[in-house]
Design an enzyme around this catalytic site. Structure first.
Site, PDB file in Angstrom:
ATOM      1  N   HIS A   1     -25.414  74.000 -41.292  1.00 56.24           N
ATOM      2  CA  HIS A   1     -26.797  73.868 -41.777  1.00 56.24           C
ATOM      3  C   HIS A   1     -27.362  72.454 -41.703  1.00 56.24           C
ATOM      4  O   HIS A   1     -28.510  72.249 -41.397  1.00 56.24           O
ATOM      5  CB  HIS A   1     -26.928  74.413 -43.201  1.00 56.24           C
ATOM      6  CG  HIS A   1     -26.110  73.705 -44.241  1.00 56.24           C
ATOM      7  ND1 HIS A   1     -24.753  73.889 -44.365  1.00 56.24           N
ATOM      8  CD2 HIS A   1     -26.444  72.822 -45.216  1.00 56.24           C
ATOM      9  CE1 HIS A   1     -24.306  73.151 -45.356  1.00 56.24           C
ATOM     10  NE2 HIS A   1     -25.310  72.492 -45.899  1.00 56.24           N
ATOM     11  N   ASP A   2     -26.511  71.441 -41.994  1.00 53.50           N
ATOM     12  CA  ASP A   2     -27.022  70.070 -42.036  1.00 53.50           C
ATOM     13  C   ASP A   2     -26.625  69.252 -40.816  1.00 53.50           C
ATOM     14  O   ASP A   2     -26.616  68.021 -40.856  1.00 53.50           O
ATOM     15  CB  ASP A   2     -26.507  69.367 -43.304  1.00 53.50           C
ATOM     16  CG  ASP A   2     -27.408  69.645 -44.499  1.00 53.50           C
ATOM     17  OD1 ASP A   2     -28.572  70.047 -44.278  1.00 53.50           O
ATOM     18  OD2 ASP A   2     -26.958  69.452 -45.639  1.00 53.50           O
TER      19      ASP A   2
ATOM     20  N   HIS B   1     -33.912  66.389 -40.468  1.00 60.96           N
ATOM     21  CA  HIS B   1     -32.576  66.928 -40.161  1.00 60.96           C
ATOM     22  C   HIS B   1     -32.649  68.420 -39.837  1.00 60.96           C
ATOM     23  O   HIS B   1     -31.815  68.954 -39.124  1.00 60.96           O
ATOM     24  CB  HIS B   1     -31.563  66.627 -41.274  1.00 60.96           C
ATOM     25  CG  HIS B   1     -31.616  67.538 -42.464  1.00 60.96           C
ATOM     26  ND1 HIS B   1     -32.456  67.361 -43.516  1.00 60.96           N
ATOM     27  CD2 HIS B   1     -30.891  68.645 -42.769  1.00 60.96           C
ATOM     28  CE1 HIS B   1     -32.260  68.303 -44.423  1.00 60.96           C
ATOM     29  NE2 HIS B   1     -31.309  69.101 -43.995  1.00 60.96           N
TER      30      HIS B   1
ATOM     31  N   ASP C   1     -26.627  77.294 -50.914  1.00 56.31           N
ATOM     32  CA  ASP C   1     -26.591  75.830 -50.797  1.00 56.31           C
ATOM     33  C   ASP C   1     -27.078  75.156 -52.079  1.00 56.31           C
ATOM     34  O   ASP C   1     -26.468  74.192 -52.555  1.00 56.31           O
ATOM     35  CB  ASP C   1     -27.474  75.409 -49.608  1.00 56.31           C
ATOM     36  CG  ASP C   1     -27.202  73.973 -49.163  1.00 56.31           C
ATOM     37  OD1 ASP C   1     -26.030  73.552 -49.203  1.00 56.31           O
ATOM     38  OD2 ASP C   1     -28.158  73.292 -48.762  1.00 56.31           O
TER      39      ASP C   1
ATOM     40  N   LYS D   1     -28.265  66.081 -39.587  1.00 54.09           N
ATOM     41  CA  LYS D   1     -28.152  64.797 -40.294  1.00 54.09           C
ATOM     42  C   LYS D   1     -27.535  63.707 -39.419  1.00 54.09           C
ATOM     43  O   LYS D   1     -27.687  62.524 -39.723  1.00 54.09           O
ATOM     44  CB  LYS D   1     -27.344  64.960 -41.581  1.00 54.09           C
ATOM     45  CG  LYS D   1     -28.163  65.591 -42.693  1.00 54.09           C
ATOM     46  CD  LYS D   1     -27.424  65.607 -44.005  1.00 54.09           C
ATOM     47  CE  LYS D   1     -28.280  66.208 -45.108  1.00 54.09           C
ATOM     48  NZ  LYS D   1     -27.493  66.465 -46.320  1.00 54.09           N
TER      49      LYS D   1
ATOM     50  N   HIS E   1     -33.392  76.215 -43.883  1.00 57.54           N
ATOM     51  CA  HIS E   1     -32.705  76.270 -45.181  1.00 57.54           C
ATOM     52  C   HIS E   1     -33.407  75.487 -46.280  1.00 57.54           C
ATOM     53  O   HIS E   1     -33.026  75.583 -47.440  1.00 57.54           O
ATOM     54  CB  HIS E   1     -31.227  75.878 -45.048  1.00 57.54           C
ATOM     55  CG  HIS E   1     -30.968  74.430 -44.735  1.00 57.54           C
ATOM     56  ND1 HIS E   1     -31.097  73.912 -43.472  1.00 57.54           N
ATOM     57  CD2 HIS E   1     -30.566  73.399 -45.513  1.00 57.54           C
ATOM     58  CE1 HIS E   1     -30.788  72.631 -43.490  1.00 57.54           C
ATOM     59  NE2 HIS E   1     -30.462  72.288 -44.722  1.00 57.54           N
ATOM     60  N   HIS E   2     -34.445  74.708 -45.934  1.00 55.95           N
ATOM     61  CA  HIS E   2     -35.222  74.043 -46.992  1.00 55.95           C
ATOM     62  C   HIS E   2     -36.616  74.649 -47.144  1.00 55.95           C
ATOM     63  O   HIS E   2     -37.461  74.089 -47.840  1.00 55.95           O
ATOM     64  CB  HIS E   2     -35.328  72.539 -46.718  1.00 55.95           C
ATOM     65  CG  HIS E   2     -34.020  71.818 -46.881  1.00 55.95           C
ATOM     66  ND1 HIS E   2     -33.429  71.595 -48.115  1.00 55.95           N
ATOM     67  CD2 HIS E   2     -33.165  71.291 -45.963  1.00 55.95           C
ATOM     68  CE1 HIS E   2     -32.281  70.947 -47.938  1.00 55.95           C
ATOM     69  NE2 HIS E   2     -32.090  70.758 -46.639  1.00 55.95           N
TER      70      HIS E   2
HETATM   71 FE   LIG Z   1     -30.198  70.348 -45.565  1.00 53.03          FE
HETATM   72 FE   LIG Z   2     -25.412  71.707 -47.908  1.00 53.68          FE
END
Ligand SMILES: [Fe+2]
Ligand SMILES: [Fe+2]
Length: 334
Positions: free
Chosen positions: A188-189, A217, A277, A192, A248-249
């Site tokens: 998911h990240d 990200h 999360d 980054k 996811h955000h």
């Molecule tokens: Fe994230």
């Molecule tokens: Fe996470």
């Protein structure tokens, strides 16, 4: 591909050897369990073992147990050959850690099919490991831990599996979806990696400008996964990975980022994942906060019901409280 045959009967060894060589495998033979173990320790390239059940010294069952106990650093696919029948024996073999069975006398075509499913399983294992390695790479620039990745994939799978039978969107969830969400949640990240250190590793509060950079990200991760999708358009797990990385955000009420998607415009995988999360972030200690108890995390998730989160996912979360707590216990920080 190197196959280890373990058998003390010359005739069955010869039959196996002939069949395997015809199929293009390289064959090594060991006559007993101890020699087989020693061989596996020395030959990391040997990923398939076909062993007889009945042997003097260490029998096939005991050999299987020992292989599973050894930390060889890679998985060995074990096929047990037996003249015994009956389910009880199969159960015993499975418990010891065997992957498959073949009865004597075997047919070469059967052997070929069984080996093929072994290879398929190992390819899957390899892609799973690649995904996790990739996620860890992103994580090496991020304070979130490997245990976090293990937990969020565990919660996500539990939520999806529960919703597959208990929610109005169950028709959208099948076994592949559940597997895909489990497989790709750790990514998911991944975006980054593209965020500069002064933003990513800043201990204090981000300024508005820094937060705008941080938000990227999601799009950076999705862009990377999209470029892989271009060369492998049929890989359904990549689509799920992309959806989770990108969305996811997002928030159910449309106030999230990067696109401000609303309701079911947010892919289901991302709606499920965001509960997982956020819950894990709440119960974990972070630079900017201490760890909350399960009850506090639960009430905060409930506060977000219908605004931050999809109510169907929150309902699944509430039904799975014990499962979540078990995952937290088994996947604690090292
Ligand atoms: Fe994230
Ligand atoms: Fe996470």
């Amino acid at each position: 591909m190197n196959v280890l045959v373990v058998d003390d009967e010359i005739l069955s060894v010869e039959l196996l050897k002939q069949a395997l060589t015809t199929m293009g495998y390289q064959v090594s033979v060991r006559e007993n369990g101890s020699e087989a173990l020693a061989y596996l320790r020395d030959h990391g390239d040997c990923r398939i073992m076909i062993t007889d059940w009945e042997m003097p010294d260490i029998d096939g069952l005991e050999l299987t147990r020992r292989v599973r106990q050894e930390s060889l650093g890679h998985y060995v696919y074990i096929i047990m050959v037996t003249s015994r029948g009956g389910t009880a024996n199969v159960v015993e073999g499975l418990e010891a850690g065997a992957d498959d069975f073949m009865s004597k006398p075997f047919h070469p075509a059967e052997l070929e099919v069984r080996l093929r499913s072994g290879l398929r399983l190992m390819a899957l294992e390899a892609s799973n490991m690649t995904i996790f390695a990739l996620a860890k790479l992103a994580e090496s620039r991020d304070p979130e831990t490997g245990a976090h990745l293990e937990r969020v994939r565990g919660y996500s799978r539990a939520l999806a599996a529960h919703m597959a039978s208990n929610s109005p969107c169950r028709h959208e969830i099948d076994a592949t979806f559940i597997e895909n969400i489990y497989l790709t949640a750790p990514l998911h990240d991944i975006g980054k990696v593209a965020i500069p250190d002064h933003v990513l590793l800043k201990p204090g509060r981000l300024t508005d400008a820094e937060f705008e950079i941080m938000k990227r990200h999601t799009t950076e991760g999705a862009a990377t996964l999209n470029s892989v999708l271009e060369v492998a358009p049929h890989a359904s797990f990549l689509k799920v990975a992309r959806d989770i990385a990108l969305c996811h955000h997002e928030r159910y009420d449309g106030t999230g980022y990067p696109r401000g998607l609303k309701g079911t415009d947010i892919p289901l995988s991302a709606r499920i994942f965001s509960v997982a999360d956020v819950y894990d972030a709440l119960i974990s200690k972070r630079v900017y906060k201490s760890a909350f108890s399960h009850d506090v995390a639960k009430s905060l998730i409930m506060e977000g019901d219908g605004t931050q989160f999809d109510s169907q996912v929150v309902a699944a979360f509430l039904a799975l409280e014990t499962t979540f707590q078990t995952i937290v216990k088994t996947q604690a920080e090292p």
